[in-house]
Design an enzyme around this catalytic site. Structure first.
Site, PDB file in Angstrom:
ATOM      1  N   CYS A 254      -6.614   2.117   5.224  1.00  0.00           N
ATOM      2  CA  CYS A 254      -7.221   0.832   5.566  1.00  0.00           C
ATOM      3  C   CYS A 254      -6.776   0.445   6.983  1.00  0.00           C
ATOM      4  CB  CYS A 254      -6.780  -0.217   4.545  1.00  0.00           C
ATOM      5  SG  CYS A 254      -5.075  -0.748   4.782  1.00  0.00           S
TER       6      CYS A 254
ATOM      7  N   CYS B 187      -2.879   0.030   7.280  1.00  0.00           N
ATOM      8  CA  CYS B 187      -2.099   1.272   7.224  1.00  0.00           C
ATOM      9  C   CYS B 187      -2.380   2.151   8.443  1.00  0.00           C
ATOM     10  CB  CYS B 187      -2.379   2.012   5.926  1.00  0.00           C
ATOM     11  SG  CYS B 187      -1.746   1.100   4.494  1.00  0.00           S
TER      12      CYS B 187
ATOM     13  N   GLU C 154       0.771   3.979   1.785  1.00  0.00           N
ATOM     14  CA  GLU C 154       1.213   4.485   3.087  1.00  0.00           C
ATOM     15  C   GLU C 154       2.373   3.663   3.646  1.00  0.00           C
ATOM     16  OE1 GLU C 154      -1.892   3.653   2.093  1.00  0.00           O
ATOM     17  OE2 GLU C 154      -3.389   4.456   3.461  1.00  0.00           O
TER      18      GLU C 154
ATOM     19  N   HIS D 103       0.831  -1.201   0.000  1.00  0.00           N
ATOM     20  CA  HIS D 103       0.000   0.000   0.000  1.00  0.00           C
ATOM     21  C   HIS D 103       0.869   1.256   0.000  1.00  0.00           C
ATOM     22  CE1 HIS D 103      -4.024  -1.825   1.615  1.00  0.00           C
ATOM     23  NE2 HIS D 103      -3.490  -2.537   0.637  1.00  0.00           N
TER      24      HIS D 103
HETATM   25 ZN   LIG Z   1      -3.621   0.414   3.408  1.00  0.00          ZN
END
Ligand SMILES: [Zn+2]
Length: 156
Positions: free
Chosen positions: A82, A85, A54, A52
């Site tokens: 999410c 993260c 982040e 991801h």
């Molecule tokens: Zn994430």
């Protein structure tokens, strides 16, 4: 640089994801008014659920700082983080998150969960949302509209 300019930089990261067929999500981390790390979604490209935007930016910022704590940083991301993260943001002790648009399916900064404000945890994160939010939301809508169109065409 203003918050909008940092979010603009995160949008540019998201465009890198879109250019390689990934869901357009981008992130930058700011310290002392400067961008110290950038990241974008590479989940499909890297064949990894951890890839991801982040997490990628947090990893780079930690490497640069030589510290697992990012106590004087602000994280800008185009989409509400999410659970994974948001957890990483708490672990890295990031004090502030600015996100563009909400993620009604997995958002963990208030939409589905609020992992950034759990009283029992030892770190709370201040959250600001909606900076260039409409632009971030539109980027997602366009991406998924085109994805659906390509899928339909593939079926024909
Ligand atoms: Zn994430």
């Amino acid at each position: 640089m203003t918050e909008e300019q940092f979010m603009r930089a995160a949008i540019r990261e998201a465009e890198k994801a879109r250019a390689i067929g990934e869901v357009p999500i981008g992130c930058v981390i700011e310290r002392d008014g400067k961008i110290v790390a950038r990241g974008y979604n590479r989940r499909m490209t890297d064949h990894c659920a951890l890839a991801h935007a982040e997490l990628s930016a947090i990893r780079k910022a930690c490497r640069k700082a030589g510290d697992w704590r990012l106590e004087d940083c602000t994280l800008y991301v185009t989409l509400e983080p999410c659970p994974m993260c948001a957890g990483a943001i708490v672990q890295a002790r990031i004090p502030k998150v600015v996100f563009g648009c909400r993620n009604p399916k997995a958002g963990s900064a208030g939409s589905v969960l609020d992992l950034l404000h759990v009283e029992g945890l030892n770190h709370q994160v201040s959250v600001e949302e909606g900076i260039l939010g409409e632009e971030c939301a539109e980027m997602m809508r366009v991406f998924f509209r085109e994805l659906r169109k390509r899928k339909r065409e593939a079926q024909d």
